[in-house]
Design a protein around this motif. Structure first.
Motif, PDB file in Angstrom:
ATOM      1  N   MET A   1       0.817  -1.308  -0.357  1.00  0.00           N
ATOM      2  CA  MET A   1      -0.177  -0.221   0.411  1.00  0.00           C
ATOM      3  C   MET A   1       1.553   1.498  -0.156  1.00  0.00           C
ATOM      4  O   MET A   1       2.008   0.883   0.688  1.00  0.00           O
ATOM      5  N   THR A   3       0.743   5.913  -0.348  1.00  0.00           N
ATOM      6  CA  THR A   3      -0.115   6.681  -0.239  1.00  0.00           C
ATOM      7  C   THR A   3       0.473   8.288  -0.181  1.00  0.00           C
ATOM      8  O   THR A   3       1.702   8.255  -0.429  1.00  0.00           O
ATOM      9  N   THR A  16      -4.687   6.844  -2.440  1.00  0.00           N
ATOM     10  CA  THR A  16      -3.883   5.133  -1.588  1.00  0.00           C
ATOM     11  C   THR A  16      -4.110   4.536  -2.682  1.00  0.00           C
ATOM     12  O   THR A  16      -4.727   4.081  -3.404  1.00  0.00           O
ATOM     13  N   ARG A  18      -3.296   0.358  -3.917  1.00  0.00           N
ATOM     14  CA  ARG A  18      -3.115  -0.593  -3.545  1.00  0.00           C
ATOM     15  C   ARG A  18      -3.161  -1.757  -4.439  1.00  0.00           C
ATOM     16  O   ARG A  18      -4.005  -1.898  -5.084  1.00  0.00           O
ATOM     17  N   LYS A  20      -1.323  -6.209  -5.308  1.00  0.00           N
ATOM     18  CA  LYS A  20      -1.980  -7.667  -4.796  1.00  0.00           C
ATOM     19  C   LYS A  20      -1.228  -8.238  -6.368  1.00  0.00           C
ATOM     20  O   LYS A  20      -2.049  -7.785  -7.646  1.00  0.00           O
ATOM     21  N   GLU A  38      -5.918  -1.085  -6.914  1.00  0.00           N
ATOM     22  CA  GLU A  38      -6.778  -0.088  -6.583  1.00  0.00           C
ATOM     23  C   GLU A  38      -6.637   1.027  -6.012  1.00  0.00           C
ATOM     24  O   GLU A  38      -5.472   1.202  -5.562  1.00  0.00           O
ATOM     25  N   PRO A  64       4.017  -0.995  -5.020  1.00  0.00           N
ATOM     26  CA  PRO A  64       3.342   0.193  -5.189  1.00  0.00           C
ATOM     27  C   PRO A  64       3.411   1.826  -4.995  1.00  0.00           C
ATOM     28  O   PRO A  64       2.786   1.971  -5.558  1.00  0.00           O
TER      29      PRO A  64
END
Length: 71
Positions: A1, A3, A16, A18, A20, A38, A64
Motif C-alpha cells: 500500500m 499513499t 491511496t 493498494r 496485489k 486499486e 506500489p
C-alpha cells in the motif's frame, strides 16, 4: 500500500494505492499481468467532497509506491 497527498489547483486529495499480485486465473487470461491495482482518491475538489476509486491491471513489475507515482 502507498499513499500520497496532493494539494493544488483547488484540490486537497489523498491518493491511496493498494496492489496485489495477479492471481493465476487473471495471469492466464492476460499474459504478463503482474499486479491488480486499486487507487482511491478522497478529499475535496473546489471545496466540495470528492471520492473516486479506479481499478486496473498492469504488467509493470515495480513497487506500489512507484505505481502510485506513475498514476
Amino acid at each position: 500500500m502507498a499513499t500520497n497527498q496532493e494539494i493544488s489547483h483547488g484540490r486537497d486529495i489523498t491518493w491511496t494505492l493498494r496492489a496485489k499480485q495477479a492471481p493465476e486465473h487473471i495471469f492466464e487470461a492476460w499474459i504478463g499481468t503482474s499486479w491488480v491495482v486499486e487507487v482511491t482518491a478522497t478529499g475535496t475538489r473546489d471545496g466540495k467532497p470528492f471520492q473516486a476509486t479506479h481499478l486496473f491491471l498492469t504488467s509493470l513489475r515495480t513497487t506500489p509506491k512507484a505505481l502510485l507515482q506513475l498514476v
